[in-house]
Motif scaffolding. Sequence first.
Motif, PDB file in Angstrom:
ATOM      1  N   CYS A 174       0.798  -1.182   0.079  1.00 35.76           N
ATOM      2  CA  CYS A 174      -0.158   0.151   0.058  1.00 35.76           C
ATOM      3  C   CYS A 174       0.934   1.093  -0.061  1.00 35.76           C
ATOM      4  CB  CYS A 174      -0.903  -0.063   1.048  1.00 35.76           C
ATOM      5  SG  CYS A 174      -0.306   0.183   2.829  1.00 35.76           S
ATOM      6  N   ASP A 175       0.355   2.332  -0.709  1.00 38.26           N
ATOM      7  CA  ASP A 175       0.934   3.667  -0.739  1.00 38.26           C
ATOM      8  C   ASP A 175       0.275   4.674   0.173  1.00 38.26           C
ATOM      9  OD1 ASP A 175       2.045   6.140  -1.582  1.00 38.26           O
ATOM     10  OD2 ASP A 175       0.834   5.829  -3.545  1.00 38.26           O
ATOM     11  N   ILE A 176       0.851   5.316   0.813  1.00 32.17           N
ATOM     12  CA  ILE A 176       0.076   6.430   1.616  1.00 32.17           C
ATOM     13  C   ILE A 176       1.169   7.637   1.552  1.00 32.17           C
ATOM     14  CG2 ILE A 176      -0.830   7.398   3.741  1.00 32.17           C
ATOM     15  CD1 ILE A 176      -1.639   4.647   4.668  1.00 32.17           C
ATOM     16  N   GLY A 177       0.720   8.813   1.336  1.00 29.56           N
ATOM     17  CA  GLY A 177       1.631   9.848   1.091  1.00 29.56           C
ATOM     18  C   GLY A 177       0.941  11.133   0.950  1.00 29.56           C
ATOM     19  N   THR A 178       1.784  12.002   0.368  1.00 24.78           N
ATOM     20  CA  THR A 178       1.220  13.330  -0.086  1.00 24.78           C
ATOM     21  C   THR A 178       0.876  13.592  -1.666  1.00 24.78           C
ATOM     22  OG1 THR A 178       3.383  14.358  -0.622  1.00 24.78           O
ATOM     23  CG2 THR A 178       2.983  14.440   1.596  1.00 24.78           C
TER      24      THR A 178
ATOM     25  N   VAL B  74     -10.050   0.865   6.572  1.00 19.90           N
ATOM     26  CA  VAL B  74     -10.336   2.122   6.540  1.00 19.90           C
ATOM     27  C   VAL B  74     -11.087   2.440   5.298  1.00 19.90           C
ATOM     28  CG1 VAL B  74      -9.456   4.740   6.651  1.00 19.90           C
ATOM     29  CG2 VAL B  74      -8.559   3.012   8.330  1.00 19.90           C
ATOM     30  N   LEU B  75     -10.396   1.949   4.252  1.00 19.35           N
ATOM     31  CA  LEU B  75     -10.994   2.113   2.791  1.00 19.35           C
ATOM     32  C   LEU B  75     -12.486   1.510   2.704  1.00 19.35           C
ATOM     33  CD1 LEU B  75      -8.007   1.389   0.611  1.00 19.35           C
ATOM     34  CD2 LEU B  75      -9.548   3.266   0.357  1.00 19.35           C
ATOM     35  N   GLN B  76     -12.973   0.512   3.296  1.00 15.44           N
ATOM     36  CA  GLN B  76     -13.991  -0.007   3.138  1.00 15.44           C
ATOM     37  C   GLN B  76     -14.940   0.816   3.943  1.00 15.44           C
ATOM     38  OE1 GLN B  76     -14.862  -2.825   1.701  1.00 15.44           O
ATOM     39  NE2 GLN B  76     -17.018  -2.236   2.090  1.00 15.44           N
ATOM     40  N   LYS B  77     -14.763   1.305   5.009  1.00 13.63           N
ATOM     41  CA  LYS B  77     -15.622   2.393   5.586  1.00 13.63           C
ATOM     42  C   LYS B  77     -15.867   3.597   4.773  1.00 13.63           C
ATOM     43  CE  LYS B  77     -17.802   4.084   9.101  1.00 13.63           C
ATOM     44  NZ  LYS B  77     -18.334   5.675   8.448  1.00 13.63           N
ATOM     45  N   ASP B  78     -14.813   3.870   4.092  1.00 12.41           N
ATOM     46  CA  ASP B  78     -15.006   5.322   2.912  1.00 12.41           C
ATOM     47  C   ASP B  78     -15.876   4.630   2.017  1.00 12.41           C
ATOM     48  OD1 ASP B  78     -13.452   6.614   4.629  1.00 12.41           O
ATOM     49  OD2 ASP B  78     -11.642   6.247   3.580  1.00 12.41           O
ATOM     50  N   ILE B  79     -15.820   3.456   1.311  1.00 12.16           N
ATOM     51  CA  ILE B  79     -16.580   3.119   0.265  1.00 12.16           C
ATOM     52  C   ILE B  79     -18.059   2.786   0.691  1.00 12.16           C
ATOM     53  CG2 ILE B  79     -17.020   0.907  -1.214  1.00 12.16           C
ATOM     54  CD1 ILE B  79     -13.866   0.908  -1.351  1.00 12.16           C
ATOM     55  N   GLU B  80     -18.220   2.540   2.033  1.00 11.87           N
ATOM     56  CA  GLU B  80     -19.507   2.361   2.534  1.00 11.87           C
ATOM     57  C   GLU B  80     -19.998   3.764   2.617  1.00 11.87           C
ATOM     58  OE1 GLU B  80     -19.233   0.409   6.335  1.00 11.87           O
ATOM     59  OE2 GLU B  80     -18.600  -1.517   5.288  1.00 11.87           O
ATOM     60  N   ASP B  81     -19.215   4.602   2.851  1.00 11.36           N
ATOM     61  CA  ASP B  81     -19.708   6.033   3.109  1.00 11.36           C
ATOM     62  C   ASP B  81     -19.830   6.708   1.550  1.00 11.36           C
ATOM     63  OD1 ASP B  81     -20.074   5.992   5.656  1.00 11.36           O
ATOM     64  OD2 ASP B  81     -18.276   6.693   6.191  1.00 11.36           O
ATOM     65  N   SER B  82     -19.600   6.089   0.580  1.00  9.81           N
ATOM     66  CA  SER B  82     -19.707   6.672  -0.809  1.00  9.81           C
ATOM     67  C   SER B  82     -20.910   6.236  -1.566  1.00  9.81           C
ATOM     68  CB  SER B  82     -18.381   6.171  -1.598  1.00  9.81           C
ATOM     69  OG  SER B  82     -17.299   6.522  -0.675  1.00  9.81           O
TER      70      SER B  82
ATOM     71  N   TYR C 231       4.947  -2.742   3.223  1.00  8.34           N
ATOM     72  CA  TYR C 231       4.577  -4.060   2.791  1.00  8.34           C
ATOM     73  C   TYR C 231       4.322  -5.139   3.928  1.00  8.34           C
ATOM     74  CZ  TYR C 231       7.446  -2.222  -0.926  1.00  8.34           C
ATOM     75  OH  TYR C 231       7.874  -1.557  -2.152  1.00  8.34           O
ATOM     76  N   ASN C 232       3.626  -4.484   4.786  1.00  2.00           N
ATOM     77  CA  ASN C 232       3.364  -5.205   5.973  1.00  2.00           C
ATOM     78  C   ASN C 232       1.716  -5.810   5.921  1.00  2.00           C
ATOM     79  OD1 ASN C 232       1.921  -4.891   8.889  1.00  2.00           O
ATOM     80  ND2 ASN C 232       4.016  -5.778   9.194  1.00  2.00           N
ATOM     81  N   PRO C 233       1.490  -6.997   6.046  1.00  5.16           N
ATOM     82  CA  PRO C 233       0.175  -7.520   5.779  1.00  5.16           C
ATOM     83  C   PRO C 233      -0.818  -7.056   6.778  1.00  5.16           C
ATOM     84  CG  PRO C 233       1.774  -9.254   5.458  1.00  5.16           C
ATOM     85  CD  PRO C 233       2.447  -8.331   6.220  1.00  5.16           C
TER      86      PRO C 233
ATOM     87  N   ARG D 284      -5.240  -3.183   8.026  1.00  7.73           N
ATOM     88  CA  ARG D 284      -5.996  -1.978   8.748  1.00  7.73           C
ATOM     89  C   ARG D 284      -6.274  -0.813   7.728  1.00  7.73           C
ATOM     90  NH1 ARG D 284      -2.732   1.109  13.386  1.00  7.73           N
ATOM     91  NH2 ARG D 284      -4.517   2.769  13.993  1.00  7.73           N
ATOM     92  N   LEU D 285      -5.368  -0.806   6.797  1.00  7.20           N
ATOM     93  CA  LEU D 285      -5.997   0.322   5.813  1.00  7.20           C
ATOM     94  C   LEU D 285      -6.905   0.095   4.989  1.00  7.20           C
ATOM     95  CD1 LEU D 285      -5.361   2.967   4.015  1.00  7.20           C
ATOM     96  CD2 LEU D 285      -3.480   1.622   2.614  1.00  7.20           C
ATOM     97  N   LYS D 286      -7.105  -1.229   4.800  1.00 10.07           N
ATOM     98  CA  LYS D 286      -8.200  -1.721   3.997  1.00 10.07           C
ATOM     99  C   LYS D 286      -9.583  -1.677   4.601  1.00 10.07           C
ATOM    100  CE  LYS D 286      -8.441  -5.181   1.162  1.00 10.07           C
ATOM    101  NZ  LYS D 286      -8.438  -6.721   0.576  1.00 10.07           N
TER     102      LYS D 286
END
Length: 400
Positions: free
Chosen positions: A329-333, A363-371, A352-354, A359-361
């Motif tokens: 996963c990539d998180i940045g600016t 967060v993303l799933q919650k954001d998709i549910e709010d979309s 590269y940590n599973p 954990r990020l996924k």
Amino acid sequence: MTFAVTFIGVLLLIIIWLVLDFRLGRKKHHSQMKNCETPMLHGQLDIYPHGPELFADYFKEIKEAKLHIHILFYIIKNDKFSHTFLKLLKEKAKEGVEVRLLLDRIGGIRLKKHSINELREAGVHFSYCNRVKLPYLFYSAQVRNHRKITIIDGKIGYLGGYNIGKEYINEDPKLSPWRDYHLKLLGEGATFLQSEFLIDWRENTSEDLLNHSKYFPEVSKGLIRHQLMPTEAVTLEKKYLGLLQMAKESIIIGTPYFIPSKPLFQELRAVLKRGVQLAIVVPYTSDHVLVQEASHRYLKTLLREGAKVFQFKNGFYHAKTIVIDDKLCDIGTANFDKRSLFLNKEINCYIYNPEFIERLKAVLQKDIEDSRPLTLKELTKPNLFRSVKEGIAGIFSYFL
């Protein structure tokens, strides 16, 4: 008649100057660039998707700083929250802590001169970065330092999408709640952020602190494998192409502005053709003129070829992330747009940590549910006003 001819002549000269300024400035910029990517680092990482929680932790760590605080932001507003932040920096400087603050010259345009004077009087070392300068005035005005990083005592680092202003703590009614992703790094990642800050500091102040060991204390290694990559000019496009080409099962892209380059757009289409699932999360509400319309031409094609697009509706979505096959996963600016790809100074963290990726996924799933899903029918429904805006956005997409 004479006035009209003169006006047209002056306008043509301005256009010619702008084109030459931009092309020559870009050529020089590209000639100076080198790829810079860390080896595999090890540390402890945490993610903050909510501004209030991030800044509660961030202010706590600043208050506990003992030696030095180094901060680079793209934006610092002139509001109550920003004044609280600046007051804290002044207090730490008066305590004897070394405080350095870099601020992008255009992104930080709302910071008042008297506030800067107060910082300096309190002992804070302040400098603007990426000033507009000769000989390429127009080009240099476009190249912004979009990195948002902080290093405390050389051991604690922060990196991500948040700046300093009331909207980032959900106090702007139009854009609240503000959704973003910001990392806290302990370990080797903090050491690298320190060196990158000091490189930017040297470039803009001529003060070279890179060889001072006091800014690089020993740090303990954590378990999370990651890499950091600062980019500018064309280097980010190459990195993103490599990420997309390695995908075998799925790609999730989260970005407030989706304006890919031609090679990235073609690679996204190739990804879909080889059966990789592609999901893109973007805002429903826009914070800039024309950025949504600029994305429509790309989203229409990707929707037609099998991608899923989600428009975040629970506030404003400003997060920047890419997830590849649950393995990276990539998180940045950096945004997924031409400005971040070709103009801005950015810095991204590739993890590269599973366990962290899961954990990020979540967060993303919650954001998709709010979309809400964006459909091809919506984007192809006849709308003259939108079509005009899309045409204008296409012309200026490089600078949005």
